[in-house]
Each structure stands twice: as C-alpha cells, then as structure tokens.
Design an enzyme around this catalytic site. Structure first.
Site, PDB file in Angstrom:
ATOM      1  N   GLU A 128      39.775  59.983  72.319  1.00  0.00           N
ATOM      2  CA  GLU A 128      39.523  60.505  70.965  1.00  0.00           C
ATOM      3  C   GLU A 128      38.440  61.580  70.938  1.00  0.00           C
ATOM      4  OE1 GLU A 128      40.240  61.441  67.685  1.00  0.00           O
ATOM      5  OE2 GLU A 128      41.039  59.418  67.567  1.00  0.00           O
ATOM      6  N   GLY A 133      35.350  66.503  68.597  1.00  0.00           N
ATOM      7  CA  GLY A 133      34.215  65.577  68.516  1.00  0.00           C
ATOM      8  C   GLY A 133      34.478  64.372  67.644  1.00  0.00           C
ATOM      9  N   ILE A 135      35.819  64.016  64.652  1.00  0.00           N
ATOM     10  CA  ILE A 135      36.993  63.923  63.762  1.00  0.00           C
ATOM     11  C   ILE A 135      38.059  63.063  64.450  1.00  0.00           C
ATOM     12  CG2 ILE A 135      38.763  65.215  62.494  1.00  0.00           C
ATOM     13  CD1 ILE A 135      37.088  67.735  62.840  1.00  0.00           C
ATOM     14  N   GLY A 186      22.961  71.251  72.051  1.00  0.00           N
ATOM     15  CA  GLY A 186      23.867  70.369  72.804  1.00  0.00           C
ATOM     16  C   GLY A 186      25.339  70.543  72.464  1.00  0.00           C
ATOM     17  N   GLU A 189      29.235  73.917  76.386  1.00  0.00           N
ATOM     18  CA  GLU A 189      29.585  73.327  77.674  1.00  0.00           C
ATOM     19  C   GLU A 189      28.488  73.626  78.686  1.00  0.00           C
ATOM     20  OE1 GLU A 189      32.582  71.451  78.197  1.00  0.00           O
ATOM     21  OE2 GLU A 189      32.155  71.617  76.071  1.00  0.00           O
ATOM     22  N   LYS A 204      41.690  71.825  74.532  1.00  0.00           N
ATOM     23  CA  LYS A 204      41.904  70.920  73.393  1.00  0.00           C
ATOM     24  C   LYS A 204      43.290  71.124  72.784  1.00  0.00           C
ATOM     25  CE  LYS A 204      36.955  70.667  72.544  1.00  0.00           C
ATOM     26  NZ  LYS A 204      35.818  71.373  71.945  1.00  0.00           N
TER      27      LYS A 204
HETATM   28  N1  HSE Z   1      31.504  72.835  73.866  1.00  0.00           N
HETATM   29  C1  HSE Z   1      32.285  72.102  72.944  1.00  0.00           C
HETATM   30  C2  HSE Z   1      32.222  72.810  71.582  1.00  0.00           C
HETATM   31  C3  HSE Z   1      31.770  70.689  72.844  1.00  0.00           C
HETATM   32  O1  HSE Z   1      31.381  73.678  71.410  1.00  0.00           O
HETATM   33  O2  HSE Z   1      33.005  72.483  70.723  1.00  0.00           O
HETATM   34  C4  HSE Z   1      32.689  69.759  72.120  1.00  0.00           C
HETATM   35  O3  HSE Z   1      33.896  69.584  72.806  1.00  0.00           O
END
Ligand code: HSE
Length: 434
Positions: A128, A133, A135, A186, A189, A204
């Site tokens: 998930e 993230g 959602i 944070g 990547e 994704k």
């Molecule tokens: N680097 C990814 C982003 C982290 O910025 O969406 C979440 O998958």
C-alpha cells in the site's frame, strides 16, 4: 492473539512506522483484537539519530536474524532500492513470512517474479505504501472498486516534483532551493534524479496500471518525461490560457490496449487536480459504474507512509489471527493488453515556438499543422522579445486532439524552417473535468 513483526530498514519511513506502532499500540489492539509486537529491527547503522528510541536489544545489523526467527510472522521491508531489499523480500517469503513493503522501485523491477514467489509460498506481499504514500489507493483499486471497471487514471504521484513545482510557481523559489527543502523534509528519493526525471512516478504508474487494468505491464513501455526540461515561461503561458502544469502519471485502457505515460501536463485550472499542491498527491480514477472519483492526501514523508505500512500490517495481522486462507487471485493479472506507443495516442498539445519577424510566417506554420491533420484551438503571438541582436517572436499554440506521431512530424518540419529559431516546446494537455 499476538503477531510478531520484524522491521528491516530503520530510516525515515522505518522510524515513522516504529513511532506509529508505539503511539497507537492500544488503539490498534482495540480495533483489531490483535497485538502487533515489533520483535526485531535490522539496520546497517545502529547509531544514527532517530525520531524514536527503541530498546537496543531489539536491534541488529543482520537482517538474516529476522528471517531466521521462527516466531516472526511478518517482515517489513523498508530498506528501499532494488539490491538488499530484494534479498530481504525473497528470503522472507521463502522463509514463509508475509511481507509488507513500501518499495515502488523494487515492484517496478521485479513484481512478476515476486508475485510468483508469493503465490508459490502462499504468503502475502503487500505494498500500500508504495504508491501515493498515505492515500489508501491500492485498497481502493483492489477492494473498494473490485466490482467496477477502471478505464482511466490521472495521478500526481510524486510529492517531490509537486512540491518543487508549487514552490517555484507560487513562491518564486529556485529549483535548487525547492529540491533541497524536499530532501530535508524527507520526501525525495535517496537519488533525487528519480523524482525529477519522472522515474519514481513511472514506477508507481506501473503498479497502479497492473492492478487497475489487471494486466501485466511491460515496464519499459511507459513513456516518461520529467520536469528537468520544463521552462517556467511555459508554466506562465499555460496560466494565461487557463491551465496549470503538473507532472501527471496517466493510464488509459480501451479495446486491447493500454496507454501509459508520465509527463508534465497542462490541466484546466478549475479542475480539482490543479489545486493539489506541495507534497500532496492525488489520483483521479474514471470507472464504469462510479464515474470519476478523486483521492487526495500526503504522498511522501515518514508519517503518511507509515500510516499505509501499518494499514497493510493490520490487514495481515487480522488474516493471520483468523487463519484466513491465502488468495492467489490478488497476484494474478488476467488481461492481455498491449501497451500502445505514445506516438499512436491522441491528445491535445501545447506548442511554443520562436520565429523571426517576417510577414506570412504564421500562415506557413498553420499550413504545416493543417497538412498533418492538426487543428488549432488557441493561438497567442507575443511581441518581439530577447536582446536587440537576437529578437524572436514567441508563438504559443493549443491544438485540438491530434495523433502524437503527426504532431511530432509537423513540429520537426516547423523546426527545420529557416524562419523558426531553436526547438519547439511540446507539452501534453488533458481536459480533466472533475
Ligand atoms: N520520492 C517520493 C515522492 C517519495 O516524492 O513522492 C514517496 O514515494
């Protein structure tokens, strides 16, 4: 009932998961009737400062201790990347443990192999947190809309690029400042190139398309453009025309084909996706019975991602507690769709070209477009711009739907004219309504 969990990877997301499990232990138990016990944590670095503290005796630098522990039922893979992470997932499944991962790059590269192993071992592989993230979009697609048929989706699925675009456009930050703040927060990547060049969004989209269309996705057939070449000028011209530019992951399915694309896209400023800003993600689904539906939330960062990881964890804990039988259908795509080249797709386009000042130039350009069956829906010609010695005239064109192959051929001809200067900028337009 008590379920034992081993965590591999105690970084930003791992810290968020431990924090959530510590803070919400009681409510998790009350809601599920299951005690989720974090039994062991593996990480190469035991010393780095973390958001949460845990008993030192729980920690190890060797993930094999978790794999070898017969009391551990579920392994959380939060290492990231496709190296050690793959060894963790494979060895955990082989050791008959269920796995929860947040790793989109790993699924993009190896999902067929990992799903096969999951089916062979009759152990779950849940993910998930890998898309958007916090959602719960995987659950929506695989469970909530299980009876419907999704035929299109439009997603803002990379928080870092959405954050960068928002800060650059609304607050005039530089690209570098926006990216480094996204890294500090944070979202980015470990290698932020993957965010900026659209790679992360492609990973994704691969996962979303696999489950939404129940098809095997040939990962290398996803057309990908990032935001690295996006010029702020085009964002401003788009605004003049009533559009906002977002990095969109787009999946469409019709007949026996899928069309899968990631690129900066002009969308109408009044649609809901246009107002999704900063690190927020959003996915719009179009399905046969529900129609349009929209899912919005934080797509990156320790806490939103931890929320999704723990959601998977609870599902698995409940199915372990209730001795639920393994269901292989979840991991077996049954449609055989081909992924059509983006050149075959129809779309509207935004073009920006620069020409010298001479009578009749617009007529030449519009004739080339017409010869390739491309109709114009809006056109703006600006006054001369640039330094006195190299003045050019910017022309911005919005087209009606046209085959991308025709459009690119027409632009090649336009760029070869001796009255045009440099390469024409081409951006896709999607007329999203919701
Ligand atoms: N680097 C990814 C982003 C982290 O910025 O969406 C979440 O998958």
């Amino acid at each position: 009932v008590k379920v034992n969990v081993g965590l591999v990877g105690f970084g930003v997301i791992g810290g968020g998961v431990v924090s959530l499990l510590q803070r919400h232990a009681e409510v998790l138990k009350l809601r599920s009737g299951v005690e989720i016990n974090l039994k062991r944590i593996a990480d190469v670095d035991l010393e780095r400062p973390r958001e949460v503290s845990v008993e030192r005796s729980l920690m190890t630098t060797d993930f094999n201790e978790i794999i070898a522990d017969p009391e551990i039922d579920i392994v959380l893979e939060l290492v990231g990347g496709t190296g050690i992470a793959k060894r963790v997932v494979v060895s955990a499944l082989e050791a008959n443990k269920h796995v929860v991962t947040a790793n989109k790059a790993l699924l993009h590269a190896f999902k067929e192999e990992l799903f096969r192993l999951s089916v062979k071992q009759k152990r779950e592989l849940r993910y998930e947190a890998s898309v958007a993230g916090g959602i719960p979009i995987i659950k929506v697609i695989t469970e909530s809309l299980a009876g419907d048929r999704i035929h299109a989706m439009y997603g803002i699925v990379n928080g870092t690029t959405n954050f960068i675009l928002t800060k650059m456009i609304q607050e005039q930050w530089s690209f570098e400042d926006a990216l480094s703040t996204a890294q500090d927060l944070g979202f980015a990547e470990a290698d932020p190139t993957l965010d900026v060049n659209g790679g992360d969004a492609t990973h994704k989209l691969d996962i979303l398309a696999t489950i939404a269309f129940n098809a095997q996705v040939a990962s290398d057939r996803i057309y990908t453009e990032g935001i690295q070449a996006l010029d702020l000028k085009d964002v401003l011209y788009a605004k003049e025309l009533g559009y906002v530019v977002k990095l969109l992951a787009i999946g469409k399915q019709a007949d026996e084909h899928m069309s899968l694309r990631v690129h900066p896209t002009l969308i109408p400023e009044q649609c809901s996706l246009a107002s999704v800003s900063n690190e927020f993600n959003a996915i719009m689904l179009q399905s046969e019975f529900l129609g349009d539906s929209l899912y919005v939330g934080r797509g990156a960062g320790a806490h939103p991602t931890a929320s999704a990881v723990v959601s998977d964890l609870c599902d698995l804990a409940l199915s372990i507690a209730s001795n639920q039988e393994f269901n292989p259908h979840r991991y077996s795509p049954f449609n055989e769709y081909t992924t059509r080249s983006h050149l075959e797709d129809e779309s509207r386009f935004y073009l920006r070209l620069a020409t010298i000042e001479r009578p009749g130039i617009l007529a030449v350009i519009t004739k080339i477009l017409g010869d390739h069956d491309i109709s114009i829906s809006a056109i703006i010609q600006k006054e001369l711009s640039g330094t006195a010695s190299e003045q050019t005239i910017p022309i911005v064109i919005l087209t009606r739907p046209a085959r991308e192959g025709n459009l690119r051929q027409a632009v090649t001809e336009i760029d070869a004219l001796d009255v045009t200067c440099g390469k024409t900028v081409i951006l896709h337009v999607e007329d999203i309504e919701l």
